[in-house]
Design a protein around this motif. Structure first.
Motif, mmCIF file in Angstrom:
data_model
loop_
_atom_site.group_PDB
_atom_site.id
_atom_site.type_symbol
_atom_site.label_atom_id
_atom_site.label_comp_id
_atom_site.label_asym_id
_atom_site.label_seq_id
_atom_site.Cartn_x
_atom_site.Cartn_y
_atom_site.Cartn_z
ATOM 1 N N THR A 53 0.807 -1.219 0.000
ATOM 2 C CA THR A 53 0.000 0.000 0.000
ATOM 3 C C THR A 53 0.840 1.270 0.000
ATOM 4 O O THR A 53 0.362 2.316 -0.417
ATOM 5 C CB THR A 53 -0.927 0.028 1.227
ATOM 6 O OG1 THR A 53 -0.114 -0.176 2.382
ATOM 7 C CG2 THR A 53 -1.961 -1.073 1.153
ATOM 8 N N GLY A 59 3.889 3.958 -1.017
ATOM 9 C CA GLY A 59 4.619 4.363 -2.204
ATOM 10 C C GLY A 59 6.112 4.167 -1.983
ATOM 11 O O GLY A 59 6.550 3.623 -0.971
ATOM 12 N N ASP A 60 6.881 4.644 -2.930
ATOM 13 C CA ASP A 60 8.331 4.538 -2.806
ATOM 14 C C ASP A 60 8.815 5.425 -1.654
ATOM 15 O O ASP A 60 8.122 6.365 -1.248
ATOM 16 C CB ASP A 60 8.986 4.970 -4.124
ATOM 17 C CG ASP A 60 10.427 4.501 -4.177
ATOM 18 O OD1 ASP A 60 10.851 3.755 -3.278
ATOM 19 O OD2 ASP A 60 11.123 4.893 -5.139
ATOM 20 N N SER A 61 9.978 5.092 -1.132
ATOM 21 C CA SER A 61 10.529 5.892 -0.038
ATOM 22 C C SER A 61 12.038 5.794 -0.102
ATOM 23 O O SER A 61 12.595 4.878 -0.707
ATOM 24 C CB SER A 61 10.002 5.348 1.300
ATOM 25 O OG SER A 61 10.800 5.851 2.347
ATOM 26 N N GLY A 118 2.596 2.450 -5.182
ATOM 27 C CA GLY A 118 2.630 3.420 -6.274
ATOM 28 C C GLY A 118 2.926 2.750 -7.599
ATOM 29 O O GLY A 118 2.290 3.039 -8.620
ATOM 30 N N HIS A 132 6.903 9.468 -4.516
ATOM 31 C CA HIS A 132 6.482 8.944 -3.226
ATOM 32 C C HIS A 132 4.990 8.667 -3.192
ATOM 33 O O HIS A 132 4.538 7.655 -2.680
ATOM 34 C CB HIS A 132 6.845 9.932 -2.123
ATOM 35 C CG HIS A 132 6.224 9.598 -0.805
ATOM 36 N ND1 HIS A 132 6.642 8.495 -0.080
ATOM 37 C CD2 HIS A 132 5.208 10.158 -0.110
ATOM 38 C CE1 HIS A 132 5.916 8.414 1.018
ATOM 39 N NE2 HIS A 132 5.033 9.406 1.008
ATOM 40 N N HIS A 133 4.204 9.560 -3.792
ATOM 41 C CA HIS A 133 2.755 9.407 -3.636
ATOM 42 C C HIS A 133 2.219 8.377 -4.628
ATOM 43 O O HIS A 133 2.835 8.079 -5.647
ATOM 44 C CB HIS A 133 2.049 10.752 -3.792
ATOM 45 C CG HIS A 133 1.904 11.167 -5.212
ATOM 46 N ND1 HIS A 133 2.963 11.661 -5.944
ATOM 47 C CD2 HIS A 133 0.841 11.134 -6.049
ATOM 48 C CE1 HIS A 133 2.545 11.926 -7.163
ATOM 49 N NE2 HIS A 133 1.275 11.619 -7.252
ATOM 50 N N ILE A 134 1.064 7.856 -4.276
ATOM 51 C CA ILE A 134 0.439 6.849 -5.123
ATOM 52 C C ILE A 134 -0.476 7.556 -6.116
ATOM 53 O O ILE A 134 -1.347 8.317 -5.707
ATOM 54 C CB ILE A 134 -0.355 5.849 -4.264
ATOM 55 C CG1 ILE A 134 0.637 5.069 -3.392
ATOM 56 C CG2 ILE A 134 -1.187 4.918 -5.112
ATOM 57 C CD1 ILE A 134 0.014 4.256 -2.314
ATOM 58 N N ALA A 175 3.971 8.711 -12.201
ATOM 59 C CA ALA A 175 3.999 7.412 -11.545
ATOM 60 C C ALA A 175 5.193 6.617 -12.033
ATOM 61 O O ALA A 175 5.828 6.972 -13.021
ATOM 62 C CB ALA A 175 2.717 6.640 -11.830
ATOM 63 N N GLN A 198 10.367 0.228 -10.747
ATOM 64 C CA GLN A 198 10.582 0.263 -9.307
ATOM 65 C C GLN A 198 11.654 -0.746 -8.909
ATOM 66 O O GLN A 198 12.543 -0.448 -8.095
ATOM 67 C CB GLN A 198 9.264 -0.067 -8.586
ATOM 68 C CG GLN A 198 9.304 0.184 -7.101
ATOM 69 C CD GLN A 198 9.438 1.659 -6.782
ATOM 70 O OE1 GLN A 198 8.502 2.423 -6.931
ATOM 71 N NE2 GLN A 198 10.620 2.073 -6.378
#
Lengths: 266, 411
Positions: B177, B179-181, B191, B350-352, B360, B366
C-alpha cells in the motif's frame, strides 16, 4: 463449342426456365475455368452437374449465387439470368441474390453455435421474423423440412458442430431453407459423409425438389442418376452435354459423356 | 529385426533422451531462479514488530492533532530507556535501530484514533527499526550483528526481547500500500502497482480494438497488392523493433510534439500500446487465418454481408487465439522497462497516483530503482517486488492458457 442438348418431350417444361446461363466464361487470373457455358435450369427440378475433377462444375455452381466474388482475381464474363434478370449486372444486389439462392457446401460447415442459432441466423439477419415465437416456428419448420427435427428437438441449445457429419449437413440444409430461397445449390454435399448419411441426404434432395430448384454438383454417377431429373456433363471447362438424366445415362450423345458415365474416363 | 531398423529406433531414442535433458535443464534454471529470488525476497513481505509500554503524558500531547511524529519518537525512546534500566543495559547505541520513525508514525496514528489514551500508559506493538527488523526476521543473526560492530548491549537487548516474547514477525501489508521511499522500511510497491495498472489499462484500451480491426481488415478485407505487402512487412518489422526505440518515439512524438505530460501512465500506456500493437495484430491474424474459410462462405451464402459474416462468425471463432495473443502482449508490456525510462517514468515518486494523468512509476522500473539502491533492505524489497511481478506474469499467462482451453471452438 456446341453443347448437345436433349430436348424435353413436353413443350411446357421447355418454356419454364428459372436460371439461364448464356455464354458464361470464368477466369481465375489467366486461367480460364469455364468456356462459353450456356444452360437453362428448370424450376422445381434437380439438375445434376457431373464431370471429372477440375472440369468447372463447382465453378459454375458458384457463379449462380456469385460466391466466386469471394475469390480474388476471379472474373465472370457472360450473362447469367435469374428470372430474366442478369445477376452480374452492375448494381445488382448480391446479398439479395443469396437470399433467393441458398447454398450447401462440400464439407458441412455449421456455425460453432447452437443448433437453434444456426438455423435462426438467416432469418435474424434478414429480420424475417417478428418476435421469438415466429422465429421458433421458422426454426422448427426448417428443421422439419430438412428431416432433422426429431433428432435435435430436445437439444436445440446444443452446439451444431457436435452433431454427426450427416446431421451437420442436414443442419446446413435447414439453415439454407430458413431463408426461404427458391434455389438451393449443393456442392458435393455428400462427399464427406458415410453411405447411410448419404442415403438420407439423397432422400431429402428428392423431397425438397417439390418446393425448390436444386442444382447439385456430384462426383457420384449413382447419385446423379438417383436424385436428378436433368444432368449436365462438364469437361475441361466446357459443358459438353445436357439433358434428361434418363437420356444422359442410357443414351449419351457425346462419346466423352459415355466414357465418363461408364467409368472408362474420369 | 534388420540392423537398419534398429538404427532408426536408436536414433529416435537418442532424440527423445536429448530432448528430455534439455527440458530438465530449463526446469533446473527456472527452479534455481525462483529459489534465489524467493530466498532473497520473502522477508520483504514481512516486518518485525516490537512490543513496548509507553507513557503518553497529557502535557506533551495536548492538541494531539498537531503533534509531530518526532515528539512520539522521543516518547518511545524514553520508554525504551526505562526498559533498558530494568535489564541493566547502558549503551545500546542509536535507539532508531530498535524502533525508528515508522514506529513513531504508527504510535501517532494509534493516539489519533483513540484520543482517550492520552494521559495513560499503553502497551502496543510498533514496527521495528532497522537492526531489530533484521534480527526479528532472522535476516541478521547475532553473528552478523557482531560482524557489523553493533553495540554488544543492543544485541543483548534483542535477545531479551526474544526471550520475553516482545518481538514478533508480521505480514507486511504496507509493502503493497505504500509508495516509494528513501528508507527501505517505509518503501512499498503501492505506487508502482497503481502506475502499472493504469498503464496496462490504457495499453489494452488503445491497442486491443485497434489491433483487432487492423487484423480483420488485413486478413479479410484488404486487397492483396503491393501496398498490402508493404504494410505486412512493416508490421512484422515493428514487432521486432527493440522496445527502447518505442520509448524514443514516445519522447519525441507524444511528449515533445503532442505535449502529453511526461512520467505519467498516460504516456506510458501510449508507448506500450504502440509496442504491443504488432504483437496482437500478428497473433490475431494467425487466429483469424486458422478459422476455416467455409465459415465465412456459409454466412455469406445466407445473404450476410462480408462484415456480418466476419463479426458474427469468423471473429468469435478466432477470439480464443486473439485473446491469448493479447494477454501475452500485455504480459510483455507489464514487464517492459526500457521505454519507460526514456519517457521519465523512472523518477522517485512517493505518492500513489490517483489517475493516469499523475506522475507514476511502474513495477519493473521500481525494481530497477531499488536494485540500484545501496541501502540495506532494498535488496530484499526489490526481490519481493520481482516476486510480485512474476506472480502477475504467471497469472496472466495461466489465464491465457485457461481462456484458450475454455473458449476453444471444436470443429
Amino acid at each position: 463449342m456446341v453443347t448437345i442438348e436433349t430436348r424435353d418431350a413436353s413443350a411446357s417444361a421447355r418454356a419454364e426456365t428459372i436460371i439461364s446461363a448464356q455464354k458464361v466464361n470464368v477466369y481465375y487470373g489467366d486461367f480460364q475455368a469455364l468456356k462459353e457455358v450456356s444452360i437453362d435450369i428448370r424450376p422445381r427440378q434437380v439438375t445434376a452437374l457431373i464431370g471429372p475433377s477440375g472440369c468447372g462444375k463447382s465453378t459454375f455452381l458458384r457463379c449462380l449465387n456469385r460466391m466466386n466474388d469471394l475469390i480474388l482475381n476471379c472474373r465472370v464474363v457472360g450473362k447469367l439470368l435469374l428470372n430474366g434478370e442478369d445477376i452480374h449486372r452492375p448494381g445488382f444486389d448480391v446479398v439479395d441474390l443469396r437470399t433467393h439462392v441458398g447454398m450447401v457446401f462440400q464439407k458441412p460447415n455449421p456455425f460453432p453455435k447452437s443448433i437453434y442459432d444456426n438455423v435462426a441466423y438467416g432469418p435474424r439477419i434478414h429480420k424475417m421474423a417478428n418476435g421469438r415465437s415466429e422465429l421458433d416456428g421458422m426454426v422448427e419448420s426448417s428443421l422439419r423440412r430438412a428431416g432433422l427435427w426429431d433428432e435435435v428437438k430436445d437439444k436445440l441449445a446444443g452446439l451444431g458442430t457436435e452433431l454427426s457429419g450427416g446431421q451437420q449437413q442436414r443442419l446446413c440444409i435447414a439453415r439454407a431453407i430458413a431463408v426461404e430461397p427458391k434455389i438451393i445449390l449443393m456442392d458435393e454435399p455428400c462427399s464427406a459423409l458415410d453411405p447411410v448419411a448419404t442415403g438420407r441426404i439423397e432422400e431429402l434432395i428428392f423431397e425438397l425438389r417439390r418446393d425448390y430448384t436444386i442444382v447439385l454438383v456430384t462426383h457420384s454417377m449413382q447419385q446423379a442418376a438417383r436424385t436428378s431429373q436433368r444432368t449436365a456433363f462438364f469437361h475441361l471447362g466446357e459443358l459438353l452435354e445436357v439433358g434428361d438424366t434418363n437420356d444422359i445415362f442410357t443414351k449419351p450423345r457425346h462419346e466423352r459423356t459415355e466414357a465418363y458415365i461408364t467409368g472408362r474416363y474420369g | 529385426m534388420s540392423t537398419h531398423l534398429q538404427k532408426r529406433y536408436r536414433r529416435q531414442r537418442w532424440f527423445v533422451a536429448v530432448s528430455r535433458v534439455t527440458i530438465l535443464l530449463a526446469l533446473l534454471f527456472l527452479v534455481g531462479l525462483i529459489v534465489s529470488i524467493v530466498g532473497r525476497g520473502w522477508s520483504g513481505f514481512f516486518r518485525g514488530e516490537v512490543q513496548i509500554t509507553v507513557a503518553l503524558p497529557e502535557t506533551v500531547l495536548e492538541n494531539s492533532g498537531k503533534v509531530r511524529a518526532s515528539v512520539y519518537k522521543k516518547l518511545i525512546h524514553k520508554a525504551l530507556l526505562t526498559d533498558f534500566e530494568q535489564h541493566g543495559i547502558t549503551d545500546a547505541g542509536s535507539l532508531e535501530n530498535i524502533i525508528g520513525f515508522q514506529g513513531a508514525l504508527k504510535l501517532r496514528q494509534l493516539v489519533r484514533k483513540d484520543p482517550d489514551s492520552i494521559g495513560r500508559t499503553i502497551t502496543t506493538w510498533l514496527p521495528a527499526g532497522k537492526f531489530a527488523d533484521g534480527y526479528l526476521k532472522g535476516d541478521l543473526s547475532t553473528q552478523t550483528l557482531v560482524e557489523l560492530q553493533v553495540e554488544p548491549d543492543l544485541i543483548r537487548y534483542f535477545e531479551i526481547l526474544d526471550r520475553s516474547n516482545k518481538g514478533r514477525m508480521v505480514f507486511n501489508w504496507s509493502f503493497f500500500t505504500l509508495g516509494d521511499s528513501s528508507q527501505p522500511d517505509t518503501a512499498g510497491i503501492g505506487g508502482a502497482l497503481a502506475g502499472s495498472f493504469y498503464m496496462l489499462l490504457l495499453t489494452f484500451v488503445l491497442s486491443f480494438p485497434t489491433a483487432i480491426l487492423a487484423a480483420v481488415y488485413l486478413e479479410l478485407f484488404a486487397p492483396k497488392n503491393r501496398w498490402f505487402d508493404l504494410v505486412e512487412i512493416n508490421i512484422n518489422n515493428l514487432a521486432a523493433v527493440p522496445s527502447i526505440i518505442f520509448g524514443l518515439l514516445g519522447l519525441a512524438v507524444f511528449i515533445n510534439l503532442m505535449g502529453v505530460p511526461r512520467s505519467t501512465p498516460l504516456v506510458g500506456g501510449m508507448v506500450l500500446a504502440l509496442m504491443t500493437l504488432p504483437t496482437i495484430v500478428i497473433s490475431a491474424r494467425a487466429a483469424i487465418k486458422a478459422v476455416p474459410e467455409t465459415l465465412l462462405a456459409g454466412a455469406m451464402s445466407l445473404g450476410a454481408t462480408r462484415m456480418q459474416g466476419v463479426f458474427h462468425h469468423v471473429l468469435p471463432a478466432a477470439m480464443p487465439g486473439v485473446l491469448t495473443g493479447t494477454i501475452i502482449g500485455m504480459a510483455q508490456a507489464l514487464g517492459e522497462t526500457a521505454p519507460l525510462i526514456l519517457i521519465g517514468m523512472v523518477a522517485f515518486i512517493h505518492h500513489i497516483p490517483a489517475g493516469p494523468m499523475e506522475a507514476a512509476t511502474a513495477l519493473p522500473v521500481q525494481i530497477y530503482l531499488w536494485a540500484d539502491n545501496p541501502l540495506r533492505g532494498f535488496a530484499e524489497r526489490s526481490a519481493a517486488a520481482i516476486m510480485v511481478l512474476l506472480a502477475f506474469l504467471m497469472i496472466m499467462n495461466i489465464s491465457a492458457v485457461l481462456l484458450r482451453k475454455k473458449l476453444e471452438v471444436k470443429w
